[in-house]
Scaffold this motif. Structure first.
Motif, PDB file in Angstrom:
ATOM      1  N   GLN A   1      46.001  61.399  37.637  1.00 46.28           N
ATOM      2  CA  GLN A   1      45.970  60.058  37.076  1.00 46.28           C
ATOM      3  C   GLN A   1      44.631  59.820  36.399  1.00 46.28           C
ATOM      4  OE1 GLN A   1      47.195  57.143  39.865  1.00 46.28           O
ATOM      5  NE2 GLN A   1      47.226  55.473  38.391  1.00 46.28           N
ATOM      6  N   VAL A   2      44.668  59.021  35.346  1.00 50.49           N
ATOM      7  CA  VAL A   2      43.465  58.722  34.571  1.00 50.49           C
ATOM      8  C   VAL A   2      43.140  57.244  34.704  1.00 50.49           C
ATOM      9  CG1 VAL A   2      42.402  58.781  32.287  1.00 50.49           C
ATOM     10  CG2 VAL A   2      44.095  60.502  32.920  1.00 50.49           C
ATOM     11  N   GLN A   3      41.880  56.956  34.953  1.00 46.27           N
ATOM     12  CA  GLN A   3      41.412  55.572  34.942  1.00 46.27           C
ATOM     13  C   GLN A   3      40.567  55.378  33.679  1.00 46.27           C
ATOM     14  OE1 GLN A   3      40.710  57.519  37.977  1.00 46.27           O
ATOM     15  NE2 GLN A   3      42.787  56.895  38.501  1.00 46.27           N
ATOM     16  N   LEU A   4      40.870  54.313  32.944  1.00 49.86           N
ATOM     17  CA  LEU A   4      40.208  54.030  31.688  1.00 49.86           C
ATOM     18  C   LEU A   4      39.498  52.683  31.782  1.00 49.86           C
ATOM     19  CD1 LEU A   4      43.165  54.993  29.329  1.00 49.86           C
ATOM     20  CD2 LEU A   4      41.202  56.409  29.913  1.00 49.86           C
ATOM     21  N   VAL A   5      38.256  52.651  31.347  1.00 44.81           N
ATOM     22  CA  VAL A   5      37.492  51.405  31.369  1.00 44.81           C
ATOM     23  C   VAL A   5      36.884  51.186  29.987  1.00 44.81           C
ATOM     24  CG1 VAL A   5      35.564  50.150  32.371  1.00 44.81           C
ATOM     25  CG2 VAL A   5      36.979  51.652  33.812  1.00 44.81           C
ATOM     26  N   GLU A   6      37.288  50.092  29.354  1.00 43.15           N
ATOM     27  CA  GLU A   6      36.733  49.749  28.047  1.00 43.15           C
ATOM     28  C   GLU A   6      35.492  48.869  28.219  1.00 43.15           C
ATOM     29  OE1 GLU A   6      41.334  49.378  27.506  1.00 43.15           O
ATOM     30  OE2 GLU A   6      39.816  48.851  29.001  1.00 43.15           O
ATOM     31  N   SER A   7      34.603  48.971  27.265  1.00 43.93           N
ATOM     32  CA  SER A   7      33.422  48.117  27.237  1.00 43.93           C
ATOM     33  C   SER A   7      32.945  47.995  25.801  1.00 43.93           C
ATOM     34  CB  SER A   7      32.308  48.683  28.121  1.00 43.93           C
ATOM     35  OG  SER A   7      31.906  49.958  27.663  1.00 43.93           O
ATOM     36  N   GLY A   8      32.016  47.068  25.593  1.00 44.24           N
ATOM     37  CA  GLY A   8      31.420  46.919  24.267  1.00 44.24           C
ATOM     38  C   GLY A   8      31.937  45.755  23.466  1.00 44.24           C
ATOM     39  N   GLY A   9      32.947  45.072  23.985  1.00 50.77           N
ATOM     40  CA  GLY A   9      33.455  43.919  23.260  1.00 50.77           C
ATOM     41  C   GLY A   9      32.478  42.763  23.307  1.00 50.77           C
ATOM     42  N   GLY A  10      32.777  41.751  22.533  1.00 55.96           N
ATOM     43  CA  GLY A  10      31.917  40.568  22.508  1.00 55.96           C
ATOM     44  C   GLY A  10      32.133  39.752  21.267  1.00 55.96           C
ATOM     45  N   LEU A  11      31.162  38.905  20.979  1.00 53.43           N
ATOM     46  CA  LEU A  11      31.216  38.028  19.814  1.00 53.43           C
ATOM     47  C   LEU A  11      30.355  38.624  18.708  1.00 53.43           C
ATOM     48  CD1 LEU A  11      32.011  35.292  18.528  1.00 53.43           C
ATOM     49  CD2 LEU A  11      29.951  34.334  19.603  1.00 53.43           C
ATOM     50  N   VAL A  12      30.912  38.715  17.520  1.00 50.39           N
ATOM     51  CA  VAL A  12      30.177  39.278  16.386  1.00 50.39           C
ATOM     52  C   VAL A  12      30.535  38.470  15.141  1.00 50.39           C
ATOM     53  CG1 VAL A  12      31.983  40.996  15.939  1.00 50.39           C
ATOM     54  CG2 VAL A  12      29.646  41.405  15.124  1.00 50.39           C
ATOM     55  N   GLN A  13      29.590  38.369  14.238  1.00 46.87           N
ATOM     56  CA  GLN A  13      29.854  37.649  12.989  1.00 46.87           C
ATOM     57  C   GLN A  13      30.616  38.537  12.023  1.00 46.87           C
ATOM     58  OE1 GLN A  13      26.125  36.087  11.444  1.00 46.87           O
ATOM     59  NE2 GLN A  13      26.771  34.046  12.090  1.00 46.87           N
ATOM     60  N   ALA A  14      31.399  37.909  11.183  1.00 49.06           N
ATOM     61  CA  ALA A  14      32.111  38.663  10.150  1.00 49.06           C
ATOM     62  C   ALA A  14      31.117  39.468   9.323  1.00 49.06           C
ATOM     63  CB  ALA A  14      32.892  37.705   9.260  1.00 49.06           C
ATOM     64  N   GLY A  15      31.488  40.705   9.041  1.00 48.70           N
ATOM     65  CA  GLY A  15      30.612  41.602   8.309  1.00 48.70           C
ATOM     66  C   GLY A  15      29.740  42.456   9.203  1.00 48.70           C
ATOM     67  N   GLY A  16      29.693  42.136  10.478  1.00 51.55           N
ATOM     68  CA  GLY A  16      28.873  42.872  11.416  1.00 51.55           C
ATOM     69  C   GLY A  16      29.573  44.092  11.981  1.00 51.55           C
ATOM     70  N   SER A  17      28.939  44.683  12.998  1.00 50.11           N
ATOM     71  CA  SER A  17      29.452  45.904  13.603  1.00 50.11           C
ATOM     72  C   SER A  17      29.488  45.783  15.114  1.00 50.11           C
ATOM     73  CB  SER A  17      28.561  47.099  13.227  1.00 50.11           C
ATOM     74  OG  SER A  17      28.577  47.334  11.838  1.00 50.11           O
ATOM     75  N   LEU A  18      30.343  46.598  15.689  1.00 49.26           N
ATOM     76  CA  LEU A  18      30.491  46.629  17.137  1.00 49.26           C
ATOM     77  C   LEU A  18      30.977  48.029  17.483  1.00 49.26           C
ATOM     78  CD1 LEU A  18      30.079  44.176  19.054  1.00 49.26           C
ATOM     79  CD2 LEU A  18      32.550  43.900  19.076  1.00 49.26           C
ATOM     80  N   ARG A  19      30.567  48.544  18.640  1.00 50.80           N
ATOM     81  CA  ARG A  19      31.095  49.820  19.094  1.00 50.80           C
ATOM     82  C   ARG A  19      31.731  49.644  20.459  1.00 50.80           C
ATOM     83  NH1 ARG A  19      28.188  55.636  20.365  1.00 50.80           N
ATOM     84  NH2 ARG A  19      27.515  54.501  22.240  1.00 50.80           N
ATOM     85  N   LEU A  20      32.997  49.970  20.538  1.00 52.24           N
ATOM     86  CA  LEU A  20      33.718  49.926  21.794  1.00 52.24           C
ATOM     87  C   LEU A  20      33.705  51.308  22.431  1.00 52.24           C
ATOM     88  CD1 LEU A  20      36.867  47.831  20.789  1.00 52.24           C
ATOM     89  CD2 LEU A  20      34.584  47.046  21.464  1.00 52.24           C
ATOM     90  N   SER A  21      33.657  51.311  23.763  1.00 52.93           N
ATOM     91  CA  SER A  21      33.690  52.564  24.513  1.00 52.93           C
ATOM     92  C   SER A  21      34.875  52.554  25.460  1.00 52.93           C
ATOM     93  CB  SER A  21      32.410  52.746  25.329  1.00 52.93           C
ATOM     94  OG  SER A  21      31.275  52.766  24.495  1.00 52.93           O
TER      95      SER A  21
END
Length: 119
Positions: A1-21
Motif C-alpha cells: 500500500q502507498v501513502q501519499l501526502v501533498e503539500s505546498g498549496g496556499g494562496l498565490v496571486q495570479a501570474g505567480g508560481s507555486l510548487r506542489l509536492s
C-alpha cells in the motif's frame, strides 16, 4: 500500500508560481504512474498532469500546457507539480494519485492540498 501526502498549496496571486509536492511512503513511486488531479467547487475532478513510471514521459491537460510541469525525484520518492503563470481558474483542491501501469484507474490518493489564486 502507498501513502501519499501533498503539500505546498496556499494562496498565490495570479501570474505567480507555486510548487506542489507529493511525498510517498510504503512503496516507491517508481512502481507507478503518478498524476495530479484537481477539483474546483461545483466542478468535476480533472486530470492536470501525469508522469510515467519508467520513461518519465509526461502529459498535461490543455488548460495547463506551457504553465505546469510534473516531475519526479526518485531519491526523495516525491513527485512535484510546478505551477507557473497561475490563473484564477486554477483555484482548486489538488490531489496526487498513483496507478499501476496497465490499469485504468488510480489506486491510491492523497488527501489533497488547496490552491487559491487571487486576482
Amino acid at each position: 500500500q502507498v501513502q501519499l501526502v501533498e503539500s505546498g498549496g496556499g494562496l498565490v496571486q495570479a501570474g505567480g508560481s507555486l510548487r506542489l509536492s507529493c511525498a510517498a511512503s510504503g512503496r516507491t513511486l517508481r512502481d507507478y504512474v503518478v498524476a495530479w488531479f484537481r477539483q474546483a467547487p461545483g466542478k468535476e475532478r480533472e486530470l492536470v498532469a501525469a508522469i510515467s513510471q519508467i520513461s518519465n514521459n509526461t502529459r498535461q491537460a490543455d488548460s495547463v500546457k506551457g504553465r505546469f510541469t510534473i516531475s519526479r525525484d526518485n531519491v526523495e520518492n516525491t513527485v512535484y507539480l510546478q505551477m507557473n503563470s497561475v490563473k484564477v481558474e486554477d483555484t482548486a483542491v489538488y490531489y496526487c494519485a498513483v496507478r499501476t501501469f496497465g490499469r485504468s484507474s488510480y489506486e491510491y490518493w492523497g488527501q489533497g492540498t488547496q490552491v487559491t489564486v487571487s486576482s
